[in-house]
Motif scaffolding. Structure first.
Motif, PDB file in Angstrom:
ATOM      1  N   GLU A 317       0.841  -1.189   0.000  1.00 52.71           N
ATOM      2  CA  GLU A 317       0.000   0.000   0.000  1.00 52.71           C
ATOM      3  C   GLU A 317       0.879   1.243   0.000  1.00 52.71           C
ATOM      4  OE1 GLU A 317      -2.218  -1.027   3.519  1.00 52.71           O
ATOM      5  OE2 GLU A 317      -4.010  -1.421   2.330  1.00 52.71           O
ATOM      6  N   ASN A 318       0.481   2.252  -0.728  1.00 51.78           N
ATOM      7  CA  ASN A 318       1.311   3.432  -0.944  1.00 51.78           C
ATOM      8  C   ASN A 318       0.824   4.607  -0.107  1.00 51.78           C
ATOM      9  OD1 ASN A 318       3.054   5.341  -1.920  1.00 51.78           O
ATOM     10  ND2 ASN A 318       1.954   5.662  -3.833  1.00 51.78           N
ATOM     11  N   ARG A 319       1.534   4.891   0.966  1.00 51.44           N
ATOM     12  CA  ARG A 319       1.170   5.994   1.852  1.00 51.44           C
ATOM     13  C   ARG A 319       1.568   7.360   1.278  1.00 51.44           C
ATOM     14  NH1 ARG A 319      -0.572   4.523   6.804  1.00 51.44           N
ATOM     15  NH2 ARG A 319      -0.322   2.332   7.395  1.00 51.44           N
ATOM     16  N   HIS A 320       2.343   7.356   0.207  1.00 48.52           N
ATOM     17  CA  HIS A 320       2.768   8.622  -0.396  1.00 48.52           C
ATOM     18  C   HIS A 320       1.785   9.131  -1.444  1.00 48.52           C
ATOM     19  CE1 HIS A 320       6.672   8.249   1.547  1.00 48.52           C
ATOM     20  NE2 HIS A 320       6.775   7.027   1.069  1.00 48.52           N
ATOM     21  N   TYR A 321       0.791   8.333  -1.777  1.00 49.84           N
ATOM     22  CA  TYR A 321      -0.148   8.740  -2.822  1.00 49.84           C
ATOM     23  C   TYR A 321      -0.827  10.054  -2.471  1.00 49.84           C
ATOM     24  CZ  TYR A 321      -4.165   8.809  -5.940  1.00 49.84           C
ATOM     25  OH  TYR A 321      -5.102   9.194  -6.867  1.00 49.84           O
ATOM     26  N   CYS A 322      -0.929  10.920  -3.461  1.00 45.77           N
ATOM     27  CA  CYS A 322      -1.563  12.230  -3.266  1.00 45.77           C
ATOM     28  C   CYS A 322      -2.555  12.468  -4.396  1.00 45.77           C
ATOM     29  CB  CYS A 322      -0.508  13.343  -3.241  1.00 45.77           C
ATOM     30  SG  CYS A 322      -1.202  14.996  -3.076  1.00 45.77           S
ATOM     31  N   LYS A 323      -3.817  12.547  -4.056  1.00 47.54           N
ATOM     32  CA  LYS A 323      -4.853  12.715  -5.072  1.00 47.54           C
ATOM     33  C   LYS A 323      -4.735  14.059  -5.781  1.00 47.54           C
ATOM     34  CE  LYS A 323      -8.474  14.518  -1.961  1.00 47.54           C
ATOM     35  NZ  LYS A 323      -7.499  14.953  -0.938  1.00 47.54           N
ATOM     36  N   ASP A 324      -4.346  15.095  -5.044  1.00 47.57           N
ATOM     37  CA  ASP A 324      -4.242  16.427  -5.649  1.00 47.57           C
ATOM     38  C   ASP A 324      -3.029  16.520  -6.576  1.00 47.57           C
ATOM     39  OD1 ASP A 324      -6.531  17.435  -4.316  1.00 47.57           O
ATOM     40  OD2 ASP A 324      -5.341  17.650  -2.488  1.00 47.57           O
ATOM     41  N   SER A 325      -1.905  15.869  -6.194  1.00 43.86           N
ATOM     42  CA  SER A 325      -0.760  15.810  -7.099  1.00 43.86           C
ATOM     43  C   SER A 325      -1.117  15.018  -8.361  1.00 43.86           C
ATOM     44  CB  SER A 325       0.443  15.158  -6.404  1.00 43.86           C
ATOM     45  OG  SER A 325       0.927  15.966  -5.357  1.00 43.86           O
ATOM     46  N   SER A 326      -1.917  13.978  -8.182  1.00 40.47           N
ATOM     47  CA  SER A 326      -2.332  13.171  -9.326  1.00 40.47           C
ATOM     48  C   SER A 326      -3.178  13.993 -10.297  1.00 40.47           C
ATOM     49  CB  SER A 326      -3.105  11.942  -8.851  1.00 40.47           C
ATOM     50  OG  SER A 326      -2.273  11.078  -8.092  1.00 40.47           O
ATOM     51  N   VAL A 327      -4.029  14.877  -9.759  1.00 40.49           N
ATOM     52  CA  VAL A 327      -4.821  15.750 -10.616  1.00 40.49           C
ATOM     53  C   VAL A 327      -3.906  16.699 -11.397  1.00 40.49           C
ATOM     54  CG1 VAL A 327      -6.468  17.666 -10.607  1.00 40.49           C
ATOM     55  CG2 VAL A 327      -6.927  15.626  -9.239  1.00 40.49           C
ATOM     56  N   ARG A 328      -2.948  17.311 -10.720  1.00 36.16           N
ATOM     57  CA  ARG A 328      -2.027  18.240 -11.393  1.00 36.16           C
ATOM     58  C   ARG A 328      -1.227  17.517 -12.477  1.00 36.16           C
ATOM     59  NH1 ARG A 328      -0.669  19.658  -6.203  1.00 36.16           N
ATOM     60  NH2 ARG A 328       1.495  18.984  -6.499  1.00 36.16           N
ATOM     61  N   PHE A 329      -0.799  16.311 -12.174  1.00 38.20           N
ATOM     62  CA  PHE A 329      -0.014  15.537 -13.130  1.00 38.20           C
ATOM     63  C   PHE A 329      -0.856  15.191 -14.357  1.00 38.20           C
ATOM     64  CE2 PHE A 329       2.014  11.478 -14.530  1.00 38.20           C
ATOM     65  CZ  PHE A 329       3.270  11.989 -14.807  1.00 38.20           C
ATOM     66  N   ALA A 330      -2.088  14.769 -14.131  1.00 33.09           N
ATOM     67  CA  ALA A 330      -2.972  14.413 -15.241  1.00 33.09           C
ATOM     68  C   ALA A 330      -3.254  15.629 -16.114  1.00 33.09           C
ATOM     69  CB  ALA A 330      -4.275  13.825 -14.708  1.00 33.09           C
ATOM     70  N   ARG A 331      -3.475  16.776 -15.498  1.00 28.41           N
ATOM     71  CA  ARG A 331      -3.737  17.996 -16.273  1.00 28.41           C
ATOM     72  C   ARG A 331      -2.508  18.406 -17.092  1.00 28.41           C
ATOM     73  NH1 ARG A 331      -6.940  21.525 -11.619  1.00 28.41           N
ATOM     74  NH2 ARG A 331      -8.985  20.512 -11.886  1.00 28.41           N
ATOM     75  N   LYS A 332      -1.346  18.287 -16.492  1.00 31.26           N
ATOM     76  CA  LYS A 332      -0.116  18.623 -17.219  1.00 31.26           C
ATOM     77  C   LYS A 332       0.065  17.677 -18.409  1.00 31.26           C
ATOM     78  CE  LYS A 332       3.362  20.072 -14.867  1.00 31.26           C
ATOM     79  NZ  LYS A 332       3.552  21.434 -15.449  1.00 31.26           N
TER      80      LYS A 332
END
Length: 414
Positions: A317-332
């Motif tokens: 399990e990944n405790r470093h996962y960040c949903k908001d960073s994932s959104v920024r990455f997807a948009r980029k």
């Protein structure tokens, strides 16, 4: 010349004159050995040879005066043979002084020289799963292992036609010369390899893309990052087919515009101090790549990092996962041309699709099996995927380690 003499007394040398430039008094001093490895000049006439052990003997017997206008003009060129003139191969080691498969009685860093040259030209020399910190210098082991074998064989495969190379993962004279010639070319770019993906069914080529690109005629390998802003994950060697079936990174080939966009995405993301991890793209041959149903056409990639795209990493399990960073990455990624993204995070799905700049196109979709990575496609989807209950219920929320602390209004019921 005196300094060269002191340092190189054990080498056998010769002098030669090029008749076409004799009036200029041009004389080349070159290493005597395998003709195709002479790097001291273009050899046309071998005037003489000797053991270069006594400067006075050298002067007396081999320095030829070429007069032009009453002045002596002579140019002397000297270079070490590439990679110590050895046919480097798997198992060689600078530390062990093992080159060409045998222990030698001399000093050298010939494997390291090869590693530096391949990396400079944009070839992988390691498995790629562990890289130095972002911006740190590359580390060269001086050991000819599978990583070096893979980079060398890939270079040979890409340059077979131009230089007549054998793709065998051994440094022979032709390969050594080809590498050095490429290094000397300030405009060098990797040529890629021809690919025939005409057998891919129309429905499988770029799936539901609105405007499908032309089928590429060449594939290009994602090169290693010089700044170490991305690395590899997963099985980095597919043994299914072809001359490169035994090398690392035979699974990250694709259309040039796709590869260029991936490099740019990783470079722009490195300010987050978050190293991108690259999974499969396509085989160097194109076509099916089990167990994937996609990844056939050079336009799709599996991608993640510690922060983005991966609610779980392998069985951890990944405790470093960040949903908001994932959104920024997807948009980029969207801004760079990645028109369809798969995930199992409903926050990323809904938030990105609500982003006014991209509506009414829904570019992020829920897709089962994408809880530990994003899948990006470098094309615009023409499929109408509704954000309905059935689609969003494919989310990974019930198993996400951050489910209790997640404050997203799009979190699915547990």
């Amino acid at each position: 010349m005196n300094q060269i003499y002191k340092e190189k007394t054990k080498h056998r040398l010769w002098l030669e004159h090029d008749p076409s430039t004799q009036n200029q008094g041009r004389t080349n001093l070159c290493v005597l050995g395998n003709e195709s490895r002479n790097t001291g000049g273009n050899i046309h006439i071998f005037d003489s040879e000797t053991d270069f052990t006594d400067m006075e003997v050298f002067k007396k017997n081999f320095v030829k005066r070429v007069e032009s206008g009453g002045r002596l003009k002579m140019r002397v060129n000297y270079s070490q043979p590439a990679y110590g003139k050895y046919d480097l191969r798997d198992g060689d080691s600078d530390t062990e002084k093992k080159w060409g498969g045998e222990i030698r009685d001399e000093q050298g860093a010939f494997v390291e020289e090869l590693q530096k040259d391949l990396f400079t030209l944009g070839y992988w020399i390691t498995e790629g799963k562990d890289v130095p910190a972002i911006g740190a210098p590359m580390i060269y082991s001086g050991v000819f292992d599978k990583g070096v074998y893979s980079g060398l064989k890939t270079f040979q495969f890409e340059h077979m036609a131009k230089y007549g190379l054998d793709a065998n993962g051994i440094i022979d004279a032709k390969t050594a010369d080809a590498i050095k010639e490429c290094l000397a070319d300030k405009d060098f770019e990797r040529p890629g390899v021809p690919v025939d993906i005409s057998t891919i069914a129309a429905r499988a080529f770029c799936g539901s893309a609105i405007n499908k690109p032309e089928r590429p005629q060449r594939f290009y390998q994602l090169p290693p990052s010089k700044s170490h802003c991305y690395k590899r994950y997963g099985n980095v060697c597919d043994t299914s087919t072809g001359v490169l079936s035994d090398v690392y990174h035979n699974d990250i080939w694709g259309a040039k515009e796709h590869i260029d966009a991936l490099i740019k995405l990783a470079e722009e993301w490195k300010s987050e101090n978050d190293v991108i991890e690259i999974g499969n793209i396509s085989l160097f041959t194109g076509g099916r790549m089990p167990p994937h149903s996609s990844h056939q056409d050079g336009y799709g990639v599996d991608i993640r990092s510690a922060k983005v795209g991966s609610m779980q990493r392998a069985s951890v399990e990944n405790r470093h996962y960040c949903k908001d960073s994932s959104v920024r990455f997807a948009r980029k990624a969207r801004e760079l041309g990645f028109g369809r993204i798969m995930t199992q995070c409903p926050h990323v799905t809904v938030t990105c699709n609500e982003y006014s700049e991209y509506t009414p196109s829904l570019f992020v979709v829920q897709y089962e099996g994408h809880h530990h990575h994003f899948h990006f496609d470098f094309w615009e989807s023409g499929a109408r995927i509704r954000e309905d209950q059935e689609n969003l219920d494919l989310s990974y929320c019930s198993s996400c380690i951050k489910r209790d602390e997640c404050n997203s209004q799009h979190k699915r019921p547990i």
